[in-house]
Structure formats: C-alpha cells, structure tokens
Write a protein that holds these residues in place. Structure first.
Motif, PDB file in Angstrom:
ATOM      1  N   UNK A 110     -32.166  25.911 -26.124  1.00 31.78           N
ATOM      2  CA  UNK A 110     -32.157  26.574 -24.829  1.00 31.78           C
ATOM      3  C   UNK A 110     -32.507  25.588 -23.721  1.00 31.78           C
ATOM      4  N   UNK A 111     -31.890  25.793 -22.548  1.00 30.83           N
ATOM      5  CA  UNK A 111     -32.262  24.983 -21.396  1.00 30.83           C
ATOM      6  C   UNK A 111     -33.686  25.327 -20.975  1.00 30.83           C
ATOM      7  N   UNK A 112     -34.401  24.308 -20.604  1.00 31.08           N
ATOM      8  CA  UNK A 112     -35.794  24.514 -20.222  1.00 31.08           C
ATOM      9  C   UNK A 112     -35.885  25.390 -18.978  1.00 31.08           C
ATOM     10  N   UNK A 113     -36.781  26.346 -19.000  1.00 26.08           N
ATOM     11  CA  UNK A 113     -36.995  27.215 -17.860  1.00 26.08           C
ATOM     12  C   UNK A 113     -37.990  26.565 -16.901  1.00 26.08           C
ATOM     13  N   UNK A 114     -37.715  26.706 -15.644  1.00 27.43           N
ATOM     14  CA  UNK A 114     -38.599  26.139 -14.629  1.00 27.43           C
ATOM     15  C   UNK A 114     -38.997  27.253 -13.681  1.00 27.43           C
ATOM     16  N   UNK A 115     -40.255  27.584 -13.624  1.00 26.11           N
ATOM     17  CA  UNK A 115     -40.732  28.709 -12.848  1.00 26.11           C
ATOM     18  C   UNK A 115     -41.737  28.251 -11.802  1.00 26.11           C
ATOM     19  N   UNK A 116     -41.945  29.117 -10.800  1.00 26.82           N
ATOM     20  CA  UNK A 116     -43.002  28.882  -9.827  1.00 26.82           C
ATOM     21  C   UNK A 116     -44.310  29.414 -10.412  1.00 26.82           C
ATOM     22  N   UNK A 117     -45.273  28.541 -10.568  1.00 26.95           N
ATOM     23  CA  UNK A 117     -46.524  28.896 -11.237  1.00 26.95           C
ATOM     24  C   UNK A 117     -47.676  28.808 -10.239  1.00 26.95           C
ATOM     25  N   UNK A 118     -48.499  29.838 -10.213  1.00 26.02           N
ATOM     26  CA  UNK A 118     -49.715  29.823  -9.407  1.00 26.02           C
ATOM     27  C   UNK A 118     -50.905  29.789 -10.358  1.00 26.02           C
ATOM     28  N   UNK A 119     -51.841  28.891 -10.108  1.00 24.44           N
ATOM     29  CA  UNK A 119     -52.993  28.740 -10.990  1.00 24.44           C
ATOM     30  C   UNK A 119     -54.252  28.530 -10.162  1.00 24.44           C
ATOM     31  N   UNK A 120     -55.285  29.233 -10.532  1.00 16.28           N
ATOM     32  CA  UNK A 120     -56.576  29.076  -9.857  1.00 16.28           C
ATOM     33  C   UNK A 120     -57.571  28.508 -10.848  1.00 16.28           C
ATOM     34  N   UNK A 121     -58.302  27.484 -10.423  1.00 13.59           N
ATOM     35  CA  UNK A 121     -59.253  26.831 -11.307  1.00 13.59           C
ATOM     36  C   UNK A 121     -60.672  27.064 -10.811  1.00 13.59           C
ATOM     37  N   UNK A 122     -61.568  27.166 -11.755  1.00 10.59           N
ATOM     38  CA  UNK A 122     -62.975  27.384 -11.442  1.00 10.59           C
ATOM     39  C   UNK A 122     -63.753  26.098 -11.654  1.00 10.59           C
ATOM     40  N   UNK A 135     -42.580  16.429 -24.400  1.00 11.56           N
ATOM     41  CA  UNK A 135     -41.966  15.231 -23.825  1.00 11.56           C
ATOM     42  C   UNK A 135     -40.438  15.165 -23.889  1.00 11.56           C
ATOM     43  N   UNK A 136     -39.767  16.324 -24.079  1.00 10.09           N
ATOM     44  CA  UNK A 136     -38.307  16.311 -24.066  1.00 10.09           C
ATOM     45  C   UNK A 136     -37.790  16.049 -22.663  1.00 10.09           C
ATOM     46  N   UNK A 137     -36.477  15.786 -22.565  1.00 10.96           N
ATOM     47  CA  UNK A 137     -35.853  15.483 -21.288  1.00 10.96           C
ATOM     48  C   UNK A 137     -35.693  16.749 -20.454  1.00 10.96           C
ATOM     49  N   UNK A 138     -35.809  16.601 -19.149  1.00  9.03           N
ATOM     50  CA  UNK A 138     -35.554  17.694 -18.225  1.00  9.03           C
ATOM     51  C   UNK A 138     -34.347  17.317 -17.381  1.00  9.03           C
ATOM     52  N   UNK A 139     -33.239  18.091 -17.506  1.00 12.70           N
ATOM     53  CA  UNK A 139     -31.969  17.686 -16.910  1.00 12.70           C
ATOM     54  C   UNK A 139     -31.467  18.622 -15.821  1.00 12.70           C
ATOM     55  N   UNK A 140     -32.237  19.618 -15.478  1.00 15.73           N
ATOM     56  CA  UNK A 140     -31.729  20.615 -14.536  1.00 15.73           C
ATOM     57  C   UNK A 140     -32.100  20.272 -13.104  1.00 15.73           C
ATOM     58  N   UNK A 141     -31.262  20.773 -12.154  1.00 11.19           N
ATOM     59  CA  UNK A 141     -31.525  20.537 -10.742  1.00 11.19           C
ATOM     60  C   UNK A 141     -32.564  21.504 -10.172  1.00 11.19           C
ATOM     61  N   UNK A 142     -32.829  22.583 -10.892  1.00 12.53           N
ATOM     62  CA  UNK A 142     -33.779  23.566 -10.393  1.00 12.53           C
ATOM     63  C   UNK A 142     -35.176  22.966 -10.300  1.00 12.53           C
ATOM     64  N   UNK A 143     -35.858  23.252  -9.184  1.00 12.74           N
ATOM     65  CA  UNK A 143     -37.188  22.695  -8.961  1.00 12.74           C
ATOM     66  C   UNK A 143     -38.256  23.512  -9.693  1.00 12.74           C
TER      67      UNK A 143
END
Length: 554
Positions: A110-122, A135-143
């Motif tokens: 499957x093509x790697x999914x790229x999502x907008x992630x929000x994370x809060x750290x304490x 460490x696989x290759x990422x080939x998509x134009x999606x940010x």
C-alpha cells in the motif's frame, strides 16, 4: 513491490451454450498489501450496459463486496483493491465465436498514508515522528504535517536524527522538511532540511509546525526525528535563527522579563547563531539589559562574535545596563550569554534583523512621474536571476501631492510556501520598516498603490532553480484625482491640439473667403473657366494681394 503474479486466460470459442460463468478469488497473505488486476486483452461482446458478456470485479473476498467496476467489449483497464482481497466474475450469456479474455494480477505494498497530525506533549515527555513507513521510501507528493504544542511557559525542541533529502540545488522545489515557529506555514521559518543534514530547532513559543514535502521522482528515507519539550527557564544550547530585512526578531534570556535564575550547580551558557538573508549583514541591538555590572563583566556577560564560531573576531562584550549595537561584516553573527550569578537577574532583550552590505550598492533611487512609466526588474532580466541576491528600489513621486502606483506586468519567481525563499515585498514608505503593502512570488501580477509619495521595493532570492524574475511599471497618481493612466493625459493633450488646428483652419478659411480668394469662395469655378491656363498666376496674384491686405489690415 511485485510479490506474486499469474496470467489468467479464458477462451470460449465455438461454444453454443446459453450461459458460462467463471469466478476467481484473489488474495494476498499480507494485510498491508493490495491487489491490482490489469485487463491486457478483451474481446467480449459489447452489449448495451454490458448485460450479456462482461467481467465484474469486486473489492473484497466475494460478490457481495463493493463493485469496483464492470466492463465488456474490447476495453482494457486496471482495477485496484483497497485491501488484501479481490473477487472476479466472468459472465457469458450470449453465444459468440470470439469471446476471449487475458488478464494479469499481482500484489504490491500500500502507498504510505500521510495525514495531518496534532500532538500535545507534557513535561519531560519524548515522542518520535518520521516519514510514513520509515525507513522505507516515501514517493508521494502529498505533504505530511505535524503540529506540536506544549503547555504555557515551555518550548519545543526538535532534533533531526536522520535525514536523506535531495541536495540543496533541488531540495526547495522537490522534497524537504520545513520547520515553522508557530502553528502555520505563515509563521517564521526556523529552518529547511536538505540533503543529510542533522539539525536541532527550538521554538520561541508553545507551538511548532513540521511539514514534510515529498515528490514522485525524488525518493529517500526522508526523516526520523524526535521532539521533547524543554523548560523555557533553561538555556537550550546553540539556537540557529534567521534574520530578515522586513521583520525585527528578538532574543532574550530564558523566562524574560521574569528574573532569570541559573541552575545552582551549572554554569549557564546560551548561544544564538543568527544568519542573514542572502548576502546581507546582521544588525544586533541590545534594547534592554539588567545584568550584574562588573568592570570585567566576569559574572554575567553578552559576547558578540563576527561569525558562527568562538574563533571568529569578538565584536564586543557588554554587561550591566549597557545597550550597544553590533554589525557583522558577513552574513552570520553569534551571541553568547554567560552567567555565574546564583542570585539571578532580569537578563537582557536584543533585536536583530538583516541589512544590506554597505560595501556593495544594491539600492536604486527612482523618481516616478505621471507623464511616463518607469520600469524595475532584476539584474540579467530577461535571463534567469542569480541565487542569494538582494536588490531594492526606493521610488518617490515627483510632487508631494502624488502617490506611487506599481503594476506587475510579468512575474516568474520561484514559488514556495509563504514566499519564504524568493520574493518581492513592497512597503508603503521610504524604508523596509514602513507598513508592508504586500509580498508576492510565482506568477502573480499584483498592483500596489502607496498612501504617500514614497514606495520601497525589495527583491530577494535564495533558491538555485532557474527563473526569469519580474517586470513592473511604476508611475504616479494625484491624490483625489481620477484613476486615469498617463496615456489618458496624452490623449487629452492630443485632442486639444486637434481642436486648435481645426479652429485655425476654419478661421483662415473664413478670412480668405471674406477677401474673395477663389479657392475659398463659391466663385472658384467661374474664375477657373475665364482664366484658363492663367489660373496659377491669378491664384498667386490673388494670394499676394490678399496677404498684402492682411498685413495692411493688421
């Protein structure tokens, strides 16, 4: 990745049966893989809506799964499953001597999914972010983007442990990692990672945005990084900052303006390395200082170096309430704050920004007029502009009651998020510290109008890709007047001249008619008939007499 393939061949020739139905279930053993079915050849009967002879493909293990598609005739197409299974049905209900089908199928990851992630750290929390399937290759134009936030009074530290991006020559246009000091790509850019650089970035506030940009043609193991929040009351090591012409930024002791207290068993050592845009210099001004005042500044001090290393020239040392100003001779300047004071102090606040190298004139003084348009453009235009250049134009209207109008006729400037790399910025005044009217890059063709008689324009480049630049026309506009262009003024002047000439023509005609000149009166035909070939002599004589009468009359 091609894991398994098989050729499927079905032939039904010369059969005279009412119905033939073939079914295949295709699956893969790995849940992170999908299946592709490619129809290489088909000669099924091409009926309306594929009612008789057709092939149907379902996205799942049976015919009750979702229908991916149905085709007939000689169409060739590709079907892709969303998961690990595919179901194929071949239906023949109409006799045909040439029904045939050839298809291939295989599985791939499957093509790697790229999502907008929000994370809060304490407090004292440590997490990791990475490119999809690292460490696989990422080939998509999606940010991919990660918005990291922490609690009030704390900051965020991002350490790039591993990076494998394209080189700097193609990094900005292809694939890169951008780190923003805030929650959007309009905030200050802390840095852009290219190549195999390993860097550390520290936010000035509670939020940091990390954006990974990929490209189909540029592959690599893009990112493995971790971040952890760091108390704002502590020094966080060497911090790299970017100085800009149009914005004043600030550095200060941790927890400023509250009292700074160092660790009881440690010697505090804060370091800031400031780099200017392009070939500019860095200007640093201590705007507030309340450090321990000793003659040798041995307890608390601010040391400023002309470069990014301690081995560079020391520009100066300050302490107490001293508020000096420093200017680098190159594009980098380093500030080192040291403290041995266990009791604490209010620390210091300093502003920094980039300024043009005074040894190289880069600014043009221009005068705008209403009658004609002037033009501004980069060096070498229309040839591609160079990287790391900065040019500015100070445009002033000829008269104080006029404003300056700048119209972009052509633009080909490297396009980047927020126009952070190459850009043109326009200010409503004589310097870059006046109100900003706008900023553009790419192929935009905006128009700007100043509120006074001055306008300041800056063109800055930092990319290495080939672009032509821009061409912009400037002229003036009188405040309160209609928005006509200089061409309208010339049209009015031309029309006025034509009216004067026409008026003169009728005035002269009236005069000569009054004095009996045959060319201007109704007797011209009769005079011509009576005089014959002597017309020219008569005309000349008549004209001479008329002119003589004119002179005597006047």
């Amino acid at each position: 990745m091609l894991l398994f393939s098989r050729i499927l061949l079905v032939g039904v020739e010369g059969l005279h049966v009412l119905s033939v139905k073939c079914e295949w279930q295709i699956s893969t053993s790995n849940s992170d893989e999908i299946i592709k079915l490619e129809l290489a050849f088909s000669s099924l009967d091409n009926s309306s809506n594929c009612e008789h002879n057709y092939i149907a493909v379902y996205d799942g293990p049976n015919a009750s799964s979702g229908l991916l598609g149905k085709t007939c005739g000689n169409k060739t197409t590709v079907f892709t499953s969303a998961s690990w299974s595919l179901y194929v049905v071949l239906q023949l209900t109409k006799s045909n001597a040439s029904n045939a089908l050839l298809a291939t199928y295989f599985s791939e990851r499957k093509e790697a999914e790229c999502l907008e992630v929000e994370s809060r750290i304490s407090s004292d929390d440590k997490k990791y972010i990475s490119s999809p399937e690292f460490p696989r290759l990422y080939k998509r134009k999606k940010e991919c983007s990660w918005l990291i936030s922490t609690s009030r009074g704390r900051v965020i530290r991002l350490e790039v442990v591993y990076a494998n991006f394209p080189s700097k020559s193609t990094c900005f246009a292809k694939a890169n990692l951008a780190v923003y000091d805030g929650n959007s790509n309009r905030d200050h850019v802390l840095g852009v990672v290219c190549g195999d650089e390993s860097k550390t970035y520290v936010s000035t506030g509670q939020e940091m945005l990390v954006v990974l940009k990929g490209d189909n043609n540029q592959t690599g193991r893009f990112l493995a990084a971790y971040y952890s929040d760091v108390k704002a009351e502590e020094c966080v090591g060497k911090i790299k900052l970017k100085a800009q012409r149009h914005t004043k930024n600030y550095i200060h002791t941790p927890s400023f303006p509250a009292t700074y207290k160092k660790h009881p068993f440690k010697f505090s050592h804060c370091v800031w390395v400031i780099s200017a845009d392009g070939p500019d210099n860095v200007k640093l001004t201590i705007t507030y200082s309340n450090l321990v005042d000793k003659s040798d500044c041995g307890v608390e001090s601010i040391n400023v170096y002309d470069g990014d290393e301690l081995s560079n020239k020391l520009l100066g040392v300050s302490c107490g309430e001293s508020k000096p100003t420093y200017m680098s001779t190159g594009r980098k300047l380093m500030v080192v704050f040291s403290s041995r004071n266990a009791n604490g102090s209010h620390g210091f606040l300093a502003s920094y920004y980039s300024v043009p190298d005074l040894n190289t004139p880069r600014q043009q003084q221009l005068v705008a007029m209403s009658s004609t348009s002037g033009y501004i453009y980069p060096p070498n235009f229309p040839q591609p502009y160079q990287s790391s250049i900065s040019r500015s134009w100070a445009i002033r209207a000829k008269h104080s009651e006029e404003t300056v109008v700048l119209e972009v006729a052509f633009s080909d400037i490297f396009l980047s998020p927020g126009c952070e790399i190459d850009y043109v910025v326009v200010y409503d005044g004589a310097t870059e510290y006046d109100h900003r009217l706008g900023k553009w890059c790419g192929i935009e063709q905006p128009k700007f109008v100043s509120t006074g008689r001055d306008m300041f324009v800056i063109f800055h480049t930092n990319s290495t890709t080939e672009h032509t630049g821009f061409l912009a026309a400037y002229h003036t506009h009188t405040q309160g007047a209609s928005s006509g262009s200089p061409s309208h003024v010339w049209l009015c002047v031309t029309l006025l001249i034509v009216i004067i000439l026409v008026g003169c023509f009728f005035l002269v005609r009236h005069f000569f008619t009054k004095h009996g000149h045959p060319q201007w009166s109704g007797n011209r035909d009769r005079a011509t008939e009576s005089m014959g070939s002597g017309m020219d002599i008569y005309d000349h004589a008549s004209t001479s007499v008329s002119m003589k009468s004119l002179l005597e009359t006047s």
